[in-house]
Write an enzyme that holds these catalytic residues in place. Structure first.
Site: not given
Length: 659
Positions: A242, A297, A329
Site C-alpha cells: 500500500e 480504495k 489494508c
C-alpha cells in the site's frame, strides 16, 4: 472472569495460542450462570474490557484514551451475548442449550461486523488461522462458521460441567467437529495447481520516513530494484504494498519509469500510491508497459483516512497472468470485499497494506492472521504485500507458502495460479451468519414479544417509541428523497433533514411543559461548561490520535459562509438535534426507565440519525451524545447543550475534512 478474558487475549497474536480459544469462554459462561440478565450483561462487558482491552492494546499507538474508547465500544458486544444467553438459558434450558449458546455468540460476532461501524477483528474463529484443517469450513460458511465451531466446543464443555445432560451435547458437538475436520482433511488432500510465479515486494519503508524530493527518488529507485530482482527470480507478476510510491504514479516521470521497468523485465506490476494525497490507489501495468487498470480504495478507515476520496469501481485489476481482486489494508478484514471481487471475475487475490504506523508486532500479526480466511473463503491464492511486513503468499487452503517477517527488506516469490471456480461461500455469502442471527432472534422472540406487550401499555414507553421512530423515519425519508446519501457531504448545518426534524419535534412537543423538555432558565452556566468540556476532551483525544498518525488537521476557514455562516448553521443543527435527543426523547426515556437508560437511548438514536454522514459522524454522535446525556441528567438545559453540540459539529467538520 479475568482469567477467561486473558485466555481470549492469549489466543490471538501475540502470543497466538489458538488452542486456548476452545476453552476460554467456559469461565465466562460459568460466572454469568444463575445471574439475572442485567447482571449477566455487565459481567459480559467486564469480560469484554479484559479481552478486547488486551487484543486491542496496539491501539494505544493513538493514545490511551483512544484505546479506552475502542475497548469500551467492543466490550458492549460480549455483554449483549451474555444478556441474550441469560434469556435463552431461562427460556430454552433443554438438551440443546449448548447449540443455542453457540448460535447466540456467533450471531453477536456477525452483527458487530456489519454496517458502517462494522469491525470484524478479533473474531473467535480468527484465532484458528494456523489450524488449516479447522478453517477449511470457511469455504462453506465464512469465518463465522469457524467461530461457531469454537463456541460450540466451549458451550458443550460448559454444559457438561454444569448439568447432568451429557449425551446430546457430546454427540452433537462430536458430530459437528468430526464433520468439519473430515471436510478440512479432505480439502487439504486435493492438489492445488500452480502455473506462474508471483512476487510480493516488502521495501521496509518507515511509517514516518524522510520527506523531500531526494528521499522520494531514493524510495522509488529502491522499488525499481526490488521489482527487477523479483523478475530475476522468475516472477511474471510483482505486487507492491500500500502507498509504496512516495510520488504520484500519474506524474509523467514516475509513469514513464514504471512502464520502462515492466517492459524491460516483461512483468506485470501492481504499483501503489496515495495519489494526489486524496485516493489510496493501485495501478496495474502490463508487460508491455501499458497501464491497464486502476483501483481506488473503497472502504476507508474511519478518521484515519478521513478526507480521502473513496473509490467506486470493483477492485479487480486485469493483468495478463491473472485478474487480481485487490483489497487495500483495512478492506482485507471484511470478507464481503474479497467475495465481491471474486464474483466480478477475480482469479487471484491481493492484499496491499502498510502496517508501519503501528508500534510493535501485535497489530501487524493480527492483521496478517486474517489473510488465510480470505484465501479459503474464496478458494484463491492470495498475495499479501506489506511495507514493513508481514508479507506472505498463501494458497487457496490458507497455507502460507512463503513469508517475510516484520522489519526486513526483500521480496517473496512463489508459484501460483489463476483459479476460476466458486466456493460455496463465494456463491451464497454470509448465509451462515444471517442464519445464526435469525435463529438467535427466533430464540429471543417470545421474550421480546412479551416485553413489548407488557410495555406497550405504559404511556412513557409508547411516547418514547413514537418520538424516536417518527423523527428518525422522517430524516431517512427526506435523505432518500433528496438523494443526499449519494451526494458528497457538505459543511454540517441546517440541511433539509434538520428542517424536517425541527418541524416534527416541534409538533410532537406541543402540550409538553418546556421544563420537561430541557428548556429552562437555570443551569445554563454549568451545563455549558461541562458540555464544552466534554467536547474539549474528545478534541484532545482526537488530536493525540491524529498527531500519532502524523496528520494533524489544519484549522483553515470553512467554505461557504465562512466562520460566521458555519457557526450559525452548526448552532441551528445542534438545536434541532438536542431538542429531539436530549429534550423530547430523553424526557420520555427517563420517565420510562430512568436517566441511565435515557443517556444510552438518546446516544444510540443520535448515532443512527448520523449514519447518512458516514462512520466518523456515527462514532462522534455516539460518544458526544453520551457525554451530553450525562450533562442533561444533571441540568435540563437543551439550549446550552445545543451550543456544545454545535462546537462538536464544527470540530468534526475539521477532523473529517467536511469543509
Amino acid at each position: 472472569m479475568v482469567v477467561s478474558g486473558l485466555g481470549f487475549v492469549l489466543a490471538f497474536p501475540l502470543p497466538d495460542l489458538g488452542f486456548v480459544a476452545w476453552v476460554t469462554l467456559i469461565p465466562l459462561l460459568i460466572a454469568t450462570r444463575h445471574h439475572p440478565p442485567r447482571a449477566a450483561f455487565w459481567l459480559g462487558c467486564l469480560w469484554g474490557i479484559v479481552a478486547y482491552g488486551g487484543v486491542f492494546w496496539w491501539s494505544t499507538t493513538f493514545g490511551v484514551a483512544a484505546w479506552a474508547l475502542l475497548t469500551a465500544l467492543g466490550a458492549v458486544f460480549p455483554g449483549l451475548a451474555m444478556l441474550a444467553t441469560a434469556w435463552v438459558e431461562r427460556d430454552h434450558d433443554g438438551p440443546w442449550i449448548f447449540l443455542w449458546i453457540a448460535l447466540v455468540w456467533t450471531a453477536v460476532e456477525f452483527l458487530r461486523s456489519q454496517g458502517p461501524l462494522g469491525f470484524p477483528w478479533a473474531l473467535l474463529g480468527a484465532s484458528q488461522h494456523q489450524a488449516a484443517s479447522v478453517i477449511q469450513i470457511a469455504s462453506l460458511t465464512g469465518v463465522y462458521g469457524v467461530s461457531f465451531l469454537v463456541a460450540l466446543v466451549n458451550a458443550t464443555l460448559y454444559v457438561i460441567l454444569t448439568r447432568r445432560a451429557v449425551v446430546v451435547p457430546v454427540c452433537g458437538t462430536g458430530m459437528a467437529l468430526a464433520g468439519a475436520l473430515l471436510w478440512g482433511v479432505g480439502e487439504l488432500r486435493h492438489p492445488v495447481p500452480a502455473t506462474f510465479v508471483a512476487a510480493a515486494v516488502q521495501p521496509n519503508f518507515p511509517g514516518r520516513g524522510e520527506q523531500g524530493p531526494e528521499a522520494a527518488a531514493r524510495a522509488l529507485a529502491d522499488l525499481g530494484r526490488l521489482t527487477h530482482e523479483a523478475a530475476g527470480r522468475g516472477a511474471t507478476l510483482v505486487v507492491w504494498p500500500e502507498t509504496a510510491s512516495p510520488v504520484d504514479i500519474g506524474s509523467p516521470p514516475v509513469l514513464a519509469a514504471i512502464r520502462s521497468w515492466a517492459r524491460a523485465d516483461r512483468v506485470s506490476v501492481i504499483a501503489t500510491s496515495l495519489e494526489g494525497g486524496r485516493t489510496n490507489s493501485a495501478f496495474a501495468f502490463a508487460p508491455s508497459g501499458l497501464l491497464v487498470g486502476r483501483y481506488d480504495k473503497v472502504r476507508l478507515v474511519p478518521f484515519a483516512e478521513a478526507g480521502e476520496e473513496p473509490g467506486r469501481a470493483p477492485g479487480v485489476l486485469r493483468t495478463p497472468p491473472a485478474q487480481l481482486g485487490v483489497a487495500i489494508c483495512f478492506e482485507s478484514v471484511f470478507p464481503g470485499i474479497a467475495r465481491r471481487a471474486v464474483r466480478d471475475g477475480a482469479t487471484l487475490l491481493a492484499v496491499l497494506t502498510n502496517d508501519a504506523w503501528f508500534d510493535g508486532r501485535t497489530a501487524p500479526a493480527q492483521h496478517a492472521a486474517l489473510a488465510p480466511f480470505r484465501a479459503v473463503e474464496e478458494g484463491r491464492y492470495l498475495i499479501r504485500a506489506a511495507s514493513q511486513g508481514i508479507s506472505a503468499i498463501i494458497d487457496p487452503r490458507g497455507r502460507t507458502l512463503v513469508e517475510l517477517p516484520l522489519g526486513r527488506r526483500g521480496i517473496l516469490t512463489a508459484p501460483v495460479a489463476p483459479l476460476r471456480g466458486l466456493t460455496v461461500y463465494a456463491r451464497i455469502g454470509d448465509a451462515f451468519g444471517w442464519m445464526a442471527a435469525l435463529a438467535s432472534a427466533g430464540l429471543l422472540l417470545p421474550r421480546a414479544l412479551a416485553f413489548v406487550a407488557e410495555e406497550t401499555g405504559t404511556p412513557a414507553f409508547s411516547r418514547l417509541v413514537a418520538h424516536s421512530a417518527l423523527p428518525l423515519a422522517v430524516i431517512g425519508a427526506v435523505i432518500w428523497i433528496e438523494g443526499l446519501r449519494a451526494a458528497a457531504p457538505g459543511p454540517p448545518g441546517l440541511s433539509v433533514p434538520l428542517v424536517a426534524l425541527l418541524c416534527v419535534t416541534g409538533l410532537q412537543s406541543l402540550g409538553r411543559p418546556a421544563r420537561d423538555l430541557g428548556f429552562q432558565a437555570g443551569g445554563v452556566g454549568p451545563a455549558l461548561v461541562f458540555g464544552l468540556a466534554g467536547v474539549g476532551g474528545l478534541a484532545l483525544i482526537a488530536r493525540q490520535a491524529f498527531a500519532s498518525h502524523g496528520a494533524l488537521p489544519a484549522l483553515g476557514p470553512p467554505g461557504g459562509g465562512g466562520w460566521g455562516g458555519a457557526a450559525a448553521q452548526a448552532l441551528a443543527g445542534g438545536l434541532a438535534l438536542e431538542w429531539w435527543l436530549r429534550g423530547l426523547v430523553f424526557a420520555d426515556a427517563a420517565a420510562w426507565r430512568g436517566w441511565r437508560v435515557a443517556v444510552v437511548w438518546s446516544a444510540l438514536l443520535g448515532a443512527a440519525a448520523a449514519s447518512w454522514r458516514g462512520a466518523e459522524a456515527m462514532v462522534w454522535a455516539l460518544y458526544l451524545g453520551a457525554l451530553l446525556g450525562l450533562v442533561r441528567a444533571r441540568w435540563a438545559q437543551v439550549p446550552a447543550l445545543a451550543v456544545a453540540h454545535a462546537a462538536g459539529t464544527l470540530l468534526l467538520g475539521f477532523l473529517i475534512s467536511l469543509w
